[in-house]
Write an enzyme that holds these catalytic residues in place. Structure first.
Site, PDB file in Angstrom:
ATOM      1  CB  SER A   5      32.533 -44.553 -14.454  1.00  0.00           C
ATOM      2  OG  SER A   5      31.510 -45.522 -14.521  1.00  0.00           O
ATOM      3  CG  ASN A  36      22.552 -46.088 -22.406  1.00  0.00           C
ATOM      4  OD1 ASN A  36      23.596 -46.359 -21.806  1.00  0.00           O
ATOM      5  ND2 ASN A  36      22.376 -46.350 -23.693  1.00  0.00           N
ATOM      6  CB  THR A  87      33.585   3.811  -9.826  1.00  0.00           C
ATOM      7  OG1 THR A  87      34.173   5.111  -9.873  1.00  0.00           O
ATOM      8  CG2 THR A  87      32.173   3.914  -9.295  1.00  0.00           C
ATOM      9  CG  HIS A  88      37.147   3.581 -12.606  1.00  0.00           C
ATOM     10  ND1 HIS A  88      37.199   3.147 -13.910  1.00  0.00           N
ATOM     11  CD2 HIS A  88      36.057   4.397 -12.509  1.00  0.00           C
ATOM     12  CE1 HIS A  88      36.186   3.704 -14.591  1.00  0.00           C
ATOM     13  NE2 HIS A  88      35.486   4.445 -13.762  1.00  0.00           N
ATOM     14  CB  SER A 132      53.031 -16.531   7.549  1.00  0.00           C
ATOM     15  OG  SER A 132      54.361 -16.777   7.167  1.00  0.00           O
ATOM     16  CE  LYS A 145      51.374 -12.187   5.372  1.00  0.00           C
ATOM     17  NZ  LYS A 145      51.626 -12.590   3.997  1.00  0.00           N
ATOM     18  CG  ASN A 192      48.448 -14.998   5.286  1.00  0.00           C
ATOM     19  OD1 ASN A 192      48.788 -13.811   5.324  1.00  0.00           O
ATOM     20  ND2 ASN A 192      49.319 -15.996   5.330  1.00  0.00           N
ATOM     21  CD  GLU A 221      44.980 -15.247   0.033  1.00  0.00           C
ATOM     22  OE1 GLU A 221      45.938 -15.587  -0.665  1.00  0.00           O
ATOM     23  OE2 GLU A 221      45.091 -14.999   1.247  1.00  0.00           O
ATOM     24  CE1 TYR A 232      26.135 -42.848 -21.377  1.00  0.00           C
ATOM     25  CE2 TYR A 232      27.079 -44.561 -22.754  1.00  0.00           C
ATOM     26  CZ  TYR A 232      27.140 -43.754 -21.638  1.00  0.00           C
ATOM     27  OH  TYR A 232      28.206 -43.853 -20.793  1.00  0.00           O
ATOM     28  CD  GLN A 285      32.467 -43.987 -17.660  1.00  0.00           C
ATOM     29  OE1 GLN A 285      31.720 -44.917 -17.887  1.00  0.00           O
ATOM     30  NE2 GLN A 285      33.772 -44.139 -17.580  1.00  0.00           N
ATOM     31  CE  LYS A 312      28.006 -41.138 -14.321  1.00  0.00           C
ATOM     32  NZ  LYS A 312      28.208 -40.795 -15.754  1.00  0.00           N
TER      33      LYS A 312
END
Ligand code: ARG
Length: 462
Positions: free
Chosen positions: A24, A111, A156-157, A278, A284, A286, A291, A318, A323, A326
């Site tokens: 690890s 542990n 709404t909607h 872009s 553009k 963006n 996003e 344990y 492991q 993490k």
């Protein structure tokens, strides 16, 4: 080949690729400072309890101090053969100060050690996330204060519903974040416990003082059961769960930002610092950051489901499966902190196109409820008022106008209760101002709300 620190019982060594699979160190190196801090407290405790001599204690503490400096300067190199951060550091310590370094591991196990590291790590990161959430709330407040009287279409909607104060819309996110902060703050109670001294699972025969090492590490208390102490990963699940909900909120706002900054809406413009161009279409701009945050929400949910699945059905105590706790946690810390930072900046610097929004609310039917309420206030049952208003909306659609442009005579054909004063009632600003029920979008109520919000996060009220 480096000799394993646990190699005594073994007749042959694993192949390199097997070591690599089990190691690890590639990711738990992130815990280096927490691990050294945990070891420091453990050694001090061993010294205080007379388990190590003063000389031994000082020798180990000196060695740990040196390792801390090297870690901070990013000078430590790790070996995959030594599996994880714990064994890597112990080996370095022993190489440096000699066999006395081997006494560090008296009365503890990896542990309880790794669990301690995780608690220390997450406690600090959670506090940082709470502070960043609050900074983001502050950014929302700044924009809200500037836009109490800015009218915006409420949906709404995703259909125009009723006009609202733009501040009111923004403040909805303030309260979501307040709940997020509450969840993180509450989880701190359970993070703030020390598993150190639980040993592998059963405690230890040495006369250790778990409360003392906990105190040195700044923990509020200790786990009551050594088996629970080394098996518990609930605190990470809670963190991932609070983070998932926070990300759900961020992604909802991200979606709105993306819509609002589109040409179709044109309600806001994002600062250049938080937008990208872009490579092919020169015109553009963006909303990439919004996003990306919307997109990153998925990985945080994934981390939560991943850990829940890892823990499901694990027997005590344990198991190496753990492991796997993490990477998802590190990734979530990074994702959440980054997203909060970006969002605070994006909201602080966006330009709100007040004219566009106000123009929009004046040319839709989002004031239809005003007409229905007007009739209901004059004694007409609301259901009937709804029907009358619906018919008038239909008349408007046929005529190609909105309610405020409909002549009084047309309105009176549906109900003689409608009088000249209806035109004042239909003005969007009146529609917003009059919604003064507690928590409503009326300007006075929005100011009350902002006042409360400021008190909550300790901002001086103007
Ligand atoms: N690298 C291990 C982990 O992260 C540390 C604990 C190992 N304990 C053990 N008994 N193998 O879970």
């Amino acid at each position: 080949m480096t000799e394993k620190l646990w190699g005594g019982r073994f007749q042959k060594t694993a192949e390199e690729w097997v070591d690599e699979f089990g190691a690890s160190i590639g990711f738990d190196r992130e815990l280096v400072l927490e691990d050294l801090e945990g070891s420091t407290a453990h050694v001090k405790m061993l010294g205080k309890c007379g388990i190590l001599t003063q000389e031994e204690t000082e020798a180990i503490l000196g060695g740990l101090e040196k390792l801390k400096e090297q870690a901070k300067a990013d000078e430590l190199e790790y070996s995959v053969e030594l599996e994880d951060i714990h064994l890597n550091l112990e080996k370095k310590l022993t190489d440096d100060i000699g066999p006395v370094g081997g006494k560090l591991h008296t009365g503890r196990s990896r542990n309880d050690q790794v669990a301690t590291d995780m608690h220390l790590y997450l406690k600090e990161r959670t506090k940082e996330i709470i502070a960043l959430t609050e900074d983001f709330q502050q950014a929302i407040l700044e924009q809200a204060e500037a836009h109490v009287e800015t009218l915006a279409p409420g949906y709404t909607h995703l259909q125009r519903a009723q006009p609202v104060s733009f501040a009111h819309h923004l403040m909805a996110y303030f309260w979501m974040l307040e709940r997020d902060k509450g969840r993180f703050t509450d989880s701190l109670k359970r993070i703030d416990l020390s598993p150190l001294g639980a040993g592998a699972l059963a405690g230890t025969t040495f006369p250790i003082d778990r409360h003392y090492s906990a105190e040195l590490l700044g923990f509020a208390g200790v786990y009551e059961n050594s088996m629970d102490a080394v098996s518990d990963r609930d605190f990470i699940v809670e963190f991932l769960s609070a983070s998932s909900l926070l990300m759900a909120h961020l992604s909802r706002l991200a979606e709105e930002i993306i819509l609002w900054s589109s040409q179709e809406f044109g309600f806001i413009e994002l600062d250049d610092a938080f937008s990208t161009g872009s490579s092919i279409m020169p015109q553009k701009k963006n909303p990439d950051m919004a996003e990306l945050i919307r997109g990153k929400t998925g990985r945080v949910y994934g981390n939560l489901i991943g850990l829940l699945t890892t823990l499901k059905g694990l027997p005590l105590a344990y198991n190496k499966d753990m492991q796997e706790d993490k990477e998802g946690m590190f990734d979530t810390v990074k994702t959440v902190t980054g997203s909060l930072r970006i969002f605070a900046g994006m909201i602080r610097t966006m330009t709100v196109n007040t004219d566009v929004m106000e123009e929009e609310v004046s040319k839709d039917f989002s004031n239809a409820t005003e007409l229905a309420d007007y009739l209901a206030a004059k004694g007409m049952p609301f259901r009937e008022a709804h029907e009358v208003t619906g018919k008038l909306v239909f008349t408007c659609i046929q005529k190609g106008c909105v309610l405020k442009d409909l002549p009084l005579s047309d309105m009176q054909e549906e109900s003689t209760l409608i009088e000249e004063d209806i035109y004042d009632v239909l003005a969007p600003v009146a529609a917003v101002r009059r919604r003064n029920s507690y928590g409503g979008t009326g300007f006075d109520q929005v100011c009350v709300q902002i006042g409360k919000a400021k008190e909550l996060i300790g901002v001086a009220t103007k």
